[in-house]
Design an enzyme around this catalytic site. Structure first.
Site, mmCIF file in Angstrom:
data_model
loop_
_atom_site.group_PDB
_atom_site.id
_atom_site.type_symbol
_atom_site.label_atom_id
_atom_site.label_comp_id
_atom_site.label_asym_id
_atom_site.label_seq_id
_atom_site.Cartn_x
_atom_site.Cartn_y
_atom_site.Cartn_z
ATOM 1 N N HIS A 359 0.791 -1.230 0.000
ATOM 2 C CA HIS A 359 0.000 0.000 0.000
ATOM 3 C C HIS A 359 0.816 1.268 0.000
ATOM 4 O O HIS A 359 0.255 2.369 -0.012
ATOM 5 C CB HIS A 359 -0.934 0.033 1.210
ATOM 6 C CG HIS A 359 -2.149 -0.815 1.035
ATOM 7 N ND1 HIS A 359 -3.296 -0.357 0.439
ATOM 8 C CD2 HIS A 359 -2.382 -2.112 1.349
ATOM 9 C CE1 HIS A 359 -4.191 -1.325 0.411
ATOM 10 N NE2 HIS A 359 -3.659 -2.406 0.951
ATOM 11 N N LYS A 547 -8.864 13.909 3.586
ATOM 12 C CA LYS A 547 -7.998 12.722 3.641
ATOM 13 C C LYS A 547 -7.147 12.883 4.890
ATOM 14 O O LYS A 547 -7.161 13.947 5.520
ATOM 15 C CB LYS A 547 -7.109 12.647 2.405
ATOM 16 C CG LYS A 547 -6.434 13.983 2.067
ATOM 17 C CD LYS A 547 -5.630 13.940 0.786
ATOM 18 C CE LYS A 547 -6.467 13.947 -0.469
ATOM 19 N NZ LYS A 547 -6.579 12.648 -1.102
ATOM 20 N N ARG A 548 -6.434 11.860 5.295
ATOM 21 C CA ARG A 548 -5.536 12.011 6.432
ATOM 22 C C ARG A 548 -4.548 13.141 6.173
ATOM 23 O O ARG A 548 -4.188 13.418 5.025
ATOM 24 C CB ARG A 548 -4.771 10.701 6.680
ATOM 25 C CG ARG A 548 -5.599 9.632 7.360
ATOM 26 C CD ARG A 548 -6.092 10.068 8.725
ATOM 27 N NE ARG A 548 -4.998 10.140 9.669
ATOM 28 C CZ ARG A 548 -4.833 9.290 10.673
ATOM 29 N NH1 ARG A 548 -5.709 8.327 10.906
ATOM 30 N NH2 ARG A 548 -3.796 9.418 11.489
ATOM 31 N N LYS A 553 0.659 14.307 1.141
ATOM 32 C CA LYS A 553 -0.631 14.653 0.527
ATOM 33 C C LYS A 553 -0.736 16.161 0.266
ATOM 34 O O LYS A 553 -1.629 16.612 -0.440
ATOM 35 C CB LYS A 553 -1.781 14.173 1.410
ATOM 36 C CG LYS A 553 -1.892 12.641 1.482
ATOM 37 C CD LYS A 553 -2.973 12.230 2.486
ATOM 38 C CE LYS A 553 -3.118 10.718 2.638
ATOM 39 N NZ LYS A 553 -3.913 10.090 1.580
ATOM 40 N N THR A 655 -8.540 6.595 -2.755
ATOM 41 C CA THR A 655 -9.899 6.139 -3.027
ATOM 42 C C THR A 655 -10.874 7.293 -2.829
ATOM 43 O O THR A 655 -11.966 7.280 -3.402
ATOM 44 C CB THR A 655 -10.312 4.967 -2.116
ATOM 45 O OG1 THR A 655 -9.990 5.308 -0.759
ATOM 46 C CG2 THR A 655 -9.602 3.690 -2.509
ATOM 47 N N LYS A 659 -14.484 8.394 -4.863
ATOM 48 C CA LYS A 659 -15.785 8.772 -4.287
ATOM 49 C C LYS A 659 -16.224 10.124 -4.831
ATOM 50 O O LYS A 659 -17.409 10.351 -5.104
ATOM 51 C CB LYS A 659 -15.690 8.866 -2.757
ATOM 52 C CG LYS A 659 -15.294 7.577 -2.065
ATOM 53 C CD LYS A 659 -14.899 7.848 -0.598
ATOM 54 C CE LYS A 659 -14.085 6.716 -0.038
ATOM 55 N NZ LYS A 659 -13.428 7.073 1.248
HETATM 56 C C1 LIG Z 1 -12.092 7.226 1.467
HETATM 57 C C2 LIG Z 1 -11.641 7.674 2.795
HETATM 58 C C3 LIG Z 1 -10.283 7.923 3.008
HETATM 59 C C4 LIG Z 1 -9.249 7.814 1.920
HETATM 60 O O1 LIG Z 1 -9.056 9.082 1.331
HETATM 61 P P1 LIG Z 1 -7.815 9.352 0.347
HETATM 62 O O2 LIG Z 1 -8.130 10.683 -0.219
HETATM 63 O O3 LIG Z 1 -7.827 8.272 -0.677
HETATM 64 O O4 LIG Z 1 -6.598 9.339 1.196
HETATM 65 C C5 LIG Z 1 -9.885 8.344 4.270
HETATM 66 N N1 LIG Z 1 -10.769 8.501 5.268
HETATM 67 C C6 LIG Z 1 -12.088 8.285 5.087
HETATM 68 C C7 LIG Z 1 -13.022 8.497 6.226
HETATM 69 C C8 LIG Z 1 -12.562 7.858 3.851
HETATM 70 O O5 LIG Z 1 -13.878 7.619 3.698
#
Ligand SMILES: *Cc1c(COP(=O)(O)O)cnc(C)c1O
Length: 801
Positions: A359, A547-548, A553, A655, A659
């Protein structure tokens, strides 16, 4: 096969089940029941339906001797279950009506459920999405993880700083768990190994160990309109009461004290994302998960087949990152010590069984355990890992004639460390990355040595999401528009979203799409108003980075750019400007100080702008507290720009980008992770790409990167000076110095390109029809990023189903 839930569970049937649950199980008079009691009754009824459905499905699979799939992961970021379960069972309307006639609003019930936050971010959410897809695809699948008493912490922002509070989710969450005490498994820690030979057989005896019991708690995940139900088996640590051996030695106090130490194993999720914390308790968690799960899988297999000879043909175990890699030596241990297999046959079974998903390529995330800690905690596992290492070195030396330098790089144990990624690669029949680019990088760099040795072992499976959760369940407006235009077959096959393409020139469809977005923005604006008292301008662009929080990032690239926009607006108060609302959501690991300072930077910037009446209706920052699956379900439908701005080569897939695309947001991003494939599917005219490519990043680094060379723009210079000198009297010297003198993720090198693409986004947004058309192309192309497709790829190319 089983019951047709949609037909069988009518309004009347469900209403009676709820009333029976009150009367027979909860001993509560429904007339006087609280919302919480209704929530519990409702969940119990739903869980009962799921458990019945699972029984049919499991029996069916066992009768056909189908190969089983196990997804092993230290994290499952499940979010809420009630709405998802009702929708996937097809009984959401019947349940809404049943509750309605009992005088209960189902939305109020949904809101009562806490998120099951048993994960940090993308990796844990991926595992949850895959359970949904495996159930939908009717695979005989189980997830294995730990029942953390405390999931990912709750974030509050106080005076701009993140504070963490414990996430005690079980009071509202445990209604989804079915305890299976008869499946309890003992797990052994510490002690020492006695070994010897007798009658030509090698024997080992583990003595003086401490036992911790693993008690399974099952959560059911139904597939959408399918016979499939996946089970997530979560292990809870339970002490054997007290430590009998210590007691017998006369050590009464420690014999009792051991109880709390044992139960600490499943107490709390480590809150690090993409960062390994080499703590002994974490290693204990990992062995606890893997030993309990392997024991459970072996027991189930033996009950079905009576032998382990065919174990590798009948079981696929997917390892989600290196965290569950101890499952490999643990299965070796069971085969060698408990079942009497010889090394070679055991090794063949193990390699047939396991596959490993990588990952991340970032060095700080690669797990390496201190050899002494490892040996002391897991003496027998250590011996087996040593033997794997010895045989692998011998193979490289004798068969491939590698020199010691190459062998040292590739072996498992080296420099007093046990390297989990090396072990996972060596012992798996397949290693996959999670996007095309990431899978290529794995072959070119991190695992290049192994790729040269066994090229066919390396594959790609691009990540996917539970699309129905983020569209059908979260965006009713867009769902309705799609039903009206292309029907509903996409619910079963997301590639059918491609049919929406035909409406790309349909003015009416584009206008409806705009209206849906507007409505979703208003819904989000109401949430923000209630939560923070700020009124959003719903005519502004909703530009979202959620995102985190991590330097790679590059939330600070986004924030730095907003600061330059602010300075420009102060200089040009009357110039035309497309109003923008920048929405952030991000948790920082509690020990990641620079990340917490970036949150403080964003919030300070927010307050400065909010305090400036001349700017705040053109430019606004919103920081959403406690970003979670549930908040993302509200946010994604309201988003227009999807910020995916990691340095090229650092984000394995992402991911969140999927979304947002599914909900019609335009990706503004780098050529990193799955952004590249999003562009390929949506078309290069429907994505906003900026920044260096991976090759350019490598070349710049090789030539010697000097961030100060890239401070050419006057506004960038002023913004950096303000970081050092202070914004509203708050200085950020750590961020400023990191950017000026080190800038590990090349924020400054990409800044100008980022500024230019932001400008282009604003221009495009003013041409509403063109913008909606881009949005439509993204929605239509998002079918590929459904987890159903990812799971199909795993099934065909890795699990050989
Ligand atoms: C989808 C999701 C992530 C992943 O986000 P990335 O932008 O791909 O890092 C992190 N936290 C939550 C709560 C999510 O639903």
């Amino acid at each position: 096969m089983g019951i047709d839930t949609k037909k069988h569970y009518t309004k009347a049937v469900l209403e009676n089940l709820i009333l029976d649950t009150f009367k027979n199980d909860m001993l509560i008079d429904p007339e006087h029941a609280s919302d919480e009691a209704y929530y519990e009754a409702l969940c119990r009824v739903t869980r009962g339906i799921l458990s019945e459905k699972y029984k049919f499905f499991d029996a069916h699979n066992n009768a056909r001797a189908r190969k089983k799939v196990y997804y092993m992961s230290m994290e499952f970021l499940m979010g809420r279950s009630l709405k998802n379960s009702l929708y996937n069972l097809g009984i959401q309307d019947a349940m809404t009506a049943a509750l309605d006639s009992l005088g209960v609003d189902i939305e109020r019930m949904y809101a009562l459920e806490p998120d099951a936050g048993l994960g940090n971010g993308g990796l844990g959410r991926l595992a949850a999405c895959y359970l949904d897809a495996m159930a939908t695809n009717e695979l005989p699948a189980m997830g294995y993880s730990i029942l953390y008493e405390y999931g990912i912490f709750k974030q509050r922002i106080i005076d701009g700083w993140q504070t963490e509070t414990p996430d005690y989710w079980l009071p509202g969450g445990s209604v989804w768990l079915k305890v299976k005490p008869d499946r309890t498994v003992p797990v052994k820690f510490g002690g020492r190994i006695e070994e010897g030979w007798s009658g030509g057989h090698h024997w080992v005896n583990h003595v003086e160990y401490q036992t911790v019991y693993a008690v399974p708690h099952d959560m059911y995940v139904p597939g959408f309109d399918s016979e499939g139900v996946a089970v997530l088996r979560l292990w809870k640590a339970k002490s054997p009461g007290f430590d009998m051996e210590a007691f017998n030695r006369g050590d009464y106090v420690n014999s009792v004290g051991a109880a709390s130490a044992a139960e600490a194993i499943s107490k709390v999720l480590y809150p690090n994302d993409n960062h390994a914390e080499g703590k002994m308790l974490r290693l204990k968690q990992q062995y606890f998960l893997t030993a309990a799960s392997i024991s459970d899988i072996v027991r189930r297999h033996l009950a079905l087949y009576g032998t382990l000879d065919n174990f590798g043909e009948k079981n696929a175990v997917q390892i989600n990152d290196t965290h569950p890699t101890l499952a490999i030596p643990e299965l070796m241990r069971v085969l060698l010590d408990d079942c009497g297999y010889g090394w070679d046959q055991a090794w063949r079974i193990v390699t047939d069984t396991f596959a490993y998903t990588n990952h991340t390529v970032m060095a700080e995330a690669l797990e390496k355990w201190n050899e002494d800690i490892f040996r002391n905690l897991l003496p027998r596992i250590y011996m087996i890992v040593q033997e794997i290492d010895r045989r692998f070195c011998e193979l490289l030396r004798e068969t491939y004639h590698y020199d010691q330098y190459d062998i040292d790089r590739m072996r498992v144990i080296y420099d007093y460390q046990v390297r989990m990624a090396n072990l996972a690669v060596i012992a798996s029949h397949c290693v996959n990355g999670v996007s095309k680019l990431h899978s290529q990088i794995i072959k070119d760099s991190v695992f290049h040595d192994y790729y040269k040795l066994t090229p066919d072992k390396f594959k790609n499976v691009t990540n996917g999401i539970a699309s129905r959760r983020w569209l059908y369940q979260s965006n009713p407006g867009l769902t309705k528009l799609l039903f009206d235009t292309i029907g509903d077959s996409w619910l079963h096959d997301m590639s059918h979203l491609g049919r929406f393409e035909r409406f790309a020139s349909d003015k009416q469809a584009l206008e409806r799409l705009a209206a849906v977005k507007k409505e979703n923005k208003q819904r989000l604006a109401k949430y923000v108003l209630d939560a923070s008292g700020v009124t959003l301008n719903t005519d502004s662009i909703f530009d979202v980075q959620v995102k985190r929080l991590h330097e790679y990032k590059r939330q600070h690239l986004n924030a730095l750019h907003i600061l330059t926009e602010y300075l420009w607006l102060k200089d040009n108060p009357n110039a035309p400007f497309v109003p923008k609302t920048y929405i952030f959501g991000a948790k920082a690991a509690p020990g990641y100080f620079l990340a917490k300072q970036i949150i403080k930077f964003i919030c300070t910037l927010r307050d400065m702008i909010e305090g400036d009446a001349a700017v705040r209706d053109k430019l606004r920052i919103v920081f959403l507290e406690n970003y979670s699956v549930t908040i993302s379900e509200l946010l994604m439908p309201a988003s227009e720009i999807s910020e995916q701005i990691s340095l090229a080569g650092t984000e394995a897939s992402g991911t969140g980008n999927m979304k947002l695309m599914l909900n019609g947001a335009i990706t503004l991003g780098t050529l990193d992770g799955a952004n590249i494939e999003i562009g390929e599917h949506a078309g290069s005219e429907n994505i906003l790409i900026f920044g260096m490519t991976t090759e350019e990043v490598d070349a710049l680094r090789a030539a010697g990167y000097h961030p100060s060379d890239f401070i050419r723009d006057n506004y960038l210079r002023r913004a950096l000076d303000m970081l050092s000198a202070g914004i509203c009297n708050q200085q950020f010297p750590d961020i400023a110095n990191s950017l000026r003198f080190n800038d590990p993720y090349m924020v400054l090198a990409d800044f100008i390109s980022y500024r230019d693409i932001q400008k282009k986004a604003s221009e495009l947004y003013t041409r509403s029809e063109g913008w909606q058309r881009m949005s439509l192309h993204n929605i239509a192309a998002s079918g590929y990023f459904c987890a159903d497709r990812s799971i199909n790829d795993y099934s065909h190319y890795i699990w050989n189903l």
